[in-house]
Design a protein around this motif. Sequence first.
Motif, PDB file in Angstrom:
ATOM      1  N   PRO A 466     -54.775 -51.513   4.531  1.00 56.00           N
ATOM      2  CA  PRO A 466     -56.139 -51.807   4.060  1.00 56.00           C
ATOM      3  C   PRO A 466     -57.205 -50.914   4.682  1.00 56.00           C
ATOM      4  CG  PRO A 466     -54.943 -53.848   4.490  1.00 56.00           C
ATOM      5  CD  PRO A 466     -54.070 -52.734   4.994  1.00 56.00           C
ATOM      6  N   ALA A 467     -56.911 -50.304   5.832  1.00 57.10           N
ATOM      7  CA  ALA A 467     -57.879 -49.399   6.460  1.00 57.10           C
ATOM      8  C   ALA A 467     -58.195 -48.197   5.582  1.00 57.10           C
ATOM      9  CB  ALA A 467     -57.359 -48.923   7.817  1.00 57.10           C
ATOM     10  N   ALA A 468     -57.416 -47.970   4.537  1.00 59.26           N
ATOM     11  CA  ALA A 468     -57.719 -46.887   3.597  1.00 59.26           C
ATOM     12  C   ALA A 468     -59.099 -47.053   2.983  1.00 59.26           C
ATOM     13  CB  ALA A 468     -56.664 -46.835   2.488  1.00 59.26           C
ATOM     14  N   GLY A 469     -59.594 -48.283   2.949  1.00 57.53           N
ATOM     15  CA  GLY A 469     -60.902 -48.539   2.361  1.00 57.53           C
ATOM     16  C   GLY A 469     -62.032 -47.794   3.031  1.00 57.53           C
ATOM     17  N   PHE A 470     -61.870 -47.426   4.294  1.00 55.18           N
ATOM     18  CA  PHE A 470     -62.939 -46.719   5.002  1.00 55.18           C
ATOM     19  C   PHE A 470     -63.183 -45.326   4.442  1.00 55.18           C
ATOM     20  CE2 PHE A 470     -61.762 -49.896   8.205  1.00 55.18           C
ATOM     21  CZ  PHE A 470     -63.017 -50.391   8.516  1.00 55.18           C
ATOM     22  N   ALA A 471     -62.278 -44.821   3.601  1.00 56.42           N
ATOM     23  CA  ALA A 471     -62.492 -43.515   2.979  1.00 56.42           C
ATOM     24  C   ALA A 471     -63.761 -43.489   2.142  1.00 56.42           C
ATOM     25  CB  ALA A 471     -61.291 -43.153   2.103  1.00 56.42           C
ATOM     26  N   VAL A 472     -64.232 -44.659   1.715  1.00 58.67           N
ATOM     27  CA  VAL A 472     -65.421 -44.703   0.864  1.00 58.67           C
ATOM     28  C   VAL A 472     -66.668 -44.209   1.594  1.00 58.67           C
ATOM     29  CG1 VAL A 472     -66.235 -47.040   1.409  1.00 58.67           C
ATOM     30  CG2 VAL A 472     -66.498 -46.152  -0.916  1.00 58.67           C
ATOM     31  N   GLN A 473     -66.616 -44.152   2.924  1.00 61.46           N
ATOM     32  CA  GLN A 473     -67.798 -43.710   3.674  1.00 61.46           C
ATOM     33  C   GLN A 473     -67.802 -42.215   3.954  1.00 61.46           C
ATOM     34  OE1 GLN A 473     -67.950 -45.326   7.638  1.00 61.46           O
ATOM     35  NE2 GLN A 473     -65.785 -44.911   8.033  1.00 61.46           N
ATOM     36  N   GLN A 474     -66.759 -41.481   3.580  1.00 64.30           N
ATOM     37  CA  GLN A 474     -66.739 -40.042   3.857  1.00 64.30           C
ATOM     38  C   GLN A 474     -67.768 -39.334   2.985  1.00 64.30           C
ATOM     39  OE1 GLN A 474     -62.881 -38.108   3.871  1.00 64.30           O
ATOM     40  NE2 GLN A 474     -63.784 -36.179   3.176  1.00 64.30           N
ATOM     41  N   SER A 475     -68.728 -38.684   3.607  1.00 69.73           N
ATOM     42  CA  SER A 475     -69.821 -38.052   2.855  1.00 69.73           C
ATOM     43  C   SER A 475     -69.600 -36.567   2.624  1.00 69.73           C
ATOM     44  CB  SER A 475     -71.146 -38.267   3.591  1.00 69.73           C
ATOM     45  OG  SER A 475     -71.129 -37.627   4.861  1.00 69.73           O
ATOM     46  N   ILE A 476     -68.856 -35.895   3.493  1.00 67.68           N
ATOM     47  CA  ILE A 476     -68.622 -34.456   3.361  1.00 67.68           C
ATOM     48  C   ILE A 476     -67.193 -34.236   2.879  1.00 67.68           C
ATOM     49  CG2 ILE A 476     -68.604 -32.236   4.539  1.00 67.68           C
ATOM     50  CD1 ILE A 476     -71.364 -33.499   4.346  1.00 67.68           C
ATOM     51  N   PRO A 477     -67.002 -33.633   1.718  1.00 69.34           N
ATOM     52  CA  PRO A 477     -65.639 -33.429   1.217  1.00 69.34           C
ATOM     53  C   PRO A 477     -64.912 -32.327   1.977  1.00 69.34           C
ATOM     54  CG  PRO A 477     -67.217 -32.425  -0.272  1.00 69.34           C
ATOM     55  CD  PRO A 477     -68.026 -33.136   0.779  1.00 69.34           C
ATOM     56  N   GLU A 478     -63.632 -32.309   1.799  1.00 71.31           N
ATOM     57  CA  GLU A 478     -62.806 -31.247   2.382  1.00 71.31           C
ATOM     58  C   GLU A 478     -62.622 -30.148   1.343  1.00 71.31           C
ATOM     59  OE1 GLU A 478     -58.213 -30.609   4.009  1.00 71.31           O
ATOM     60  OE2 GLU A 478     -59.063 -32.628   3.842  1.00 71.31           O
ATOM     61  N   TYR A 479     -62.874 -28.923   1.756  1.00 71.39           N
ATOM     62  CA  TYR A 479     -62.729 -27.780   0.856  1.00 71.39           C
ATOM     63  C   TYR A 479     -61.523 -26.960   1.293  1.00 71.39           C
ATOM     64  CZ  TYR A 479     -67.584 -28.872  -0.379  1.00 71.39           C
ATOM     65  OH  TYR A 479     -68.727 -29.499  -0.780  1.00 71.39           O
ATOM     66  N   PRO A 480     -60.631 -26.628   0.364  1.00 74.71           N
ATOM     67  CA  PRO A 480     -59.418 -25.891   0.769  1.00 74.71           C
ATOM     68  C   PRO A 480     -59.712 -24.513   1.334  1.00 74.71           C
ATOM     69  CG  PRO A 480     -59.592 -26.042  -1.631  1.00 74.71           C
ATOM     70  CD  PRO A 480     -60.628 -26.954  -1.066  1.00 74.71           C
ATOM     71  N   GLN A 481     -60.840 -23.901   0.938  1.00 71.16           N
ATOM     72  CA  GLN A 481     -61.151 -22.554   1.413  1.00 71.16           C
ATOM     73  C   GLN A 481     -61.934 -22.551   2.719  1.00 71.16           C
ATOM     74  OE1 GLN A 481     -62.780 -24.115  -0.978  1.00 71.16           O
ATOM     75  NE2 GLN A 481     -64.872 -23.413  -1.267  1.00 71.16           N
ATOM     76  N   VAL A 482     -62.172 -23.730   3.295  1.00 71.04           N
ATOM     77  CA  VAL A 482     -62.925 -23.823   4.543  1.00 71.04           C
ATOM     78  C   VAL A 482     -61.961 -23.921   5.711  1.00 71.04           C
ATOM     79  CG1 VAL A 482     -64.544 -25.206   5.893  1.00 71.04           C
ATOM     80  CG2 VAL A 482     -64.928 -24.869   3.450  1.00 71.04           C
ATOM     81  N   VAL A 483     -62.137 -23.049   6.679  1.00 68.38           N
ATOM     82  CA  VAL A 483     -61.304 -23.090   7.873  1.00 68.38           C
ATOM     83  C   VAL A 483     -61.822 -24.201   8.781  1.00 68.38           C
ATOM     84  CG1 VAL A 483     -60.564 -21.819   9.916  1.00 68.38           C
ATOM     85  CG2 VAL A 483     -60.822 -20.636   7.724  1.00 68.38           C
ATOM     86  N   GLY A 484     -60.966 -25.150   9.113  1.00 70.47           N
ATOM     87  CA  GLY A 484     -61.379 -26.257   9.963  1.00 70.47           C
ATOM     88  C   GLY A 484     -60.237 -27.224  10.164  1.00 70.47           C
ATOM     89  N   HIS A 485     -60.497 -28.190  11.014  1.00 74.55           N
ATOM     90  CA  HIS A 485     -59.504 -29.212  11.318  1.00 74.55           C
ATOM     91  C   HIS A 485     -59.928 -30.499  10.617  1.00 74.55           C
ATOM     92  CE1 HIS A 485     -57.485 -32.100  14.300  1.00 74.55           C
ATOM     93  NE2 HIS A 485     -56.562 -31.596  13.510  1.00 74.55           N
ATOM     94  N   HIS A 486     -59.399 -30.705   9.419  1.00 78.16           N
ATOM     95  CA  HIS A 486     -59.811 -31.845   8.611  1.00 78.16           C
ATOM     96  C   HIS A 486     -58.845 -33.007   8.847  1.00 78.16           C
ATOM     97  CE1 HIS A 486     -61.459 -28.325   6.242  1.00 78.16           C
ATOM     98  NE2 HIS A 486     -62.533 -28.995   6.625  1.00 78.16           N
ATOM     99  N   ALA A 487     -59.172 -33.819   9.827  1.00 76.59           N
ATOM    100  CA  ALA A 487     -58.313 -34.913  10.244  1.00 76.59           C
ATOM    101  C   ALA A 487     -59.113 -36.209  10.312  1.00 76.59           C
ATOM    102  CB  ALA A 487     -57.696 -34.608  11.610  1.00 76.59           C
ATOM    103  N   PRO A 488     -58.433 -37.384  10.324  1.00 78.17           N
ATOM    104  CA  PRO A 488     -59.152 -38.653  10.418  1.00 78.17           C
ATOM    105  C   PRO A 488     -60.098 -38.728  11.615  1.00 78.17           C
ATOM    106  CG  PRO A 488     -56.882 -39.061   9.783  1.00 78.17           C
ATOM    107  CD  PRO A 488     -56.985 -37.596  10.098  1.00 78.17           C
ATOM    108  N   ALA A 489     -59.699 -38.141  12.741  1.00 77.58           N
ATOM    109  CA  ALA A 489     -60.566 -38.178  13.926  1.00 77.58           C
ATOM    110  C   ALA A 489     -61.881 -37.454  13.686  1.00 77.58           C
ATOM    111  CB  ALA A 489     -59.840 -37.568  15.126  1.00 77.58           C
ATOM    112  N   GLY A 490     -61.903 -36.538  12.721  1.00 72.23           N
ATOM    113  CA  GLY A 490     -63.123 -35.813  12.394  1.00 72.23           C
ATOM    114  C   GLY A 490     -63.862 -36.377  11.197  1.00 72.23           C
ATOM    115  N   GLY A 491     -63.417 -37.544  10.706  1.00 74.19           N
ATOM    116  CA  GLY A 491     -64.100 -38.172   9.582  1.00 74.19           C
ATOM    117  C   GLY A 491     -63.569 -37.791   8.223  1.00 74.19           C
ATOM    118  N   PHE A 492     -62.382 -37.182   8.166  1.00 76.49           N
ATOM    119  CA  PHE A 492     -61.782 -36.798   6.889  1.00 76.49           C
ATOM    120  C   PHE A 492     -60.590 -37.700   6.598  1.00 76.49           C
ATOM    121  CE2 PHE A 492     -64.032 -33.058   8.344  1.00 76.49           C
ATOM    122  CZ  PHE A 492     -64.661 -32.618   7.193  1.00 76.49           C
TER     123      PHE A 492
END
Length: 524
Positions: A466-492
């Motif tokens: 049920p914790a999947a529901g918190f995804a509704v608060q993510q405001s910045i999307p993940e872009y495949p061409q962006v270099v970064g660490h897109h992980a739950p700890a970073g809000g992704f």
Amino acid sequence: MTATAPYRSPLGTAGRDGFARLVHAEWTKFRTAPGGPAGLVLAALLVVGLGLLSAAGSHASCSKGPVEVPCPVPPRGPGGEAVEDHFFFAHQPLRGDGSITVRVSAMSGRIRLPDAVPGVRNVATAMTPWARAGLMIKASTRQGASYAAVMVTAEHGVRMQHDFTEDVAGLPGKVTPSTPRWLRLTRTGDTVTGEESADGVRWTKVAAVRLPGLPAQARVGLFAASPGDVRVTGNAVGGSTVTSRFSEVTAVMDRLDVRGAGTGGAFALDDIGVSYELDGSPHHPGGFRESGGTYTITGVGDIAPLTVGSTVENTLAGAMFALVAVIVVGVLSVTAEYRRGLVRTTLLASPRRGRVLVAKAVVVLAATFAGSLAATAVTLPLAKRVLAGNGVHLLPVSALTELRVVAGVAGVLAVSAVLALAFGALLRRGAAAVIAAVAAVLVPYVLATTSVLPEPVADWLLRVTPAAGFAVQQSIPEYPQVVGHHAPAGGFYPLPPWAGFAVLCGYAALVLALAVRRLNREDA
């Protein structure tokens, strides 16, 4: 013979009017019970109080040598998003329609690694996967200005990118002296077409894009950029450490052909987005050199949406603590009647037992959502104002995204309260139901977002619990061409916002159905 009207219970047993009366009766019980309204008021106070307290304690400043200065506001792209716009640009004016063609014959790069020997610079000859060079048309040299570019990359083949967020893949393959790549950009009105070729004769279109804001006179030329070298290493406790190291790319180009009004003169050189030292010298500058029709261009930085920074959902961190309060409210709305023996009276008034539980769920859902929505709608704009006064710049998002975050967090609290109510009706023990609801929603979220688990496990938890529901608060999307660490700890989150919220709703509906089934089969 006298006709006798059929008996109807005071609350009604069929039809919309009957269920409406049942909901009204449950609402009366909820608002007059001491635990329900008080719990929702506590949850709202936690959202507002902790959100504003966190904002008041957050400050940001940047250093320029030994001097502390306010952090600069990130530039914004054409869509209003915060962007990184740092690259080296050798350009000419282009008035109206025209084209530019070039052959990229070589690419190389350098990455700054930790020094193995103190005082000895450790530089590796390598490129980051998204190091890129090619052709660009840009509205102006202002950071954030509209652009379109066709390019070769170190590991992702040819790409056509525009206005920071958009990316189209061309053919794969690397550039080497034996396998050069030809590139072409053509402007026709506000449409820019990118093409590629292996021999300069047979051309393949990568993409055609519209740039509505492109002025009659734009800048066209050669560019190079190299994002930081991002590396992720696992920790002993299961989390990870992320480091980003300096990198640069150098491309060699020739066979340049520029056509259009205003072109043909000398190149103007701009190290767009470069920062400067206290003495005025550029920090990690790029460069450009022309010799006998061969052009060598070196660049650092990135041209992409900015995805790392403070986000609007950070202002609603108090919702994690409010979650416990609404879980208790949801559980008590059912178990209090079992504890006091009042549930039998309720079921006598409405023999269709499942409707009673559904009516309770409707009341808890509506009351929790209304109270939570008021709290989130007040907290976010107030916290934004406090943060701005403290020098903290939130990554900008659209009004619709802010609305989704505000309503989504309220929705997570409301559906979690229904899930807790369902656990209460299923288990019929207050403490057990609270523990079950907290274990289902809050525990997986905390474990996944605090870097105590390996990232694949964290992603799995945020997909199937049920914790999947918190995804509704993510405001910045993940872009495949962006270099970064897109992980739950970073809000992704691994699921899209509404898909994650649907998982939470599915669990609430499932447990509620099980509770109805038990209520219909067993004595209360």
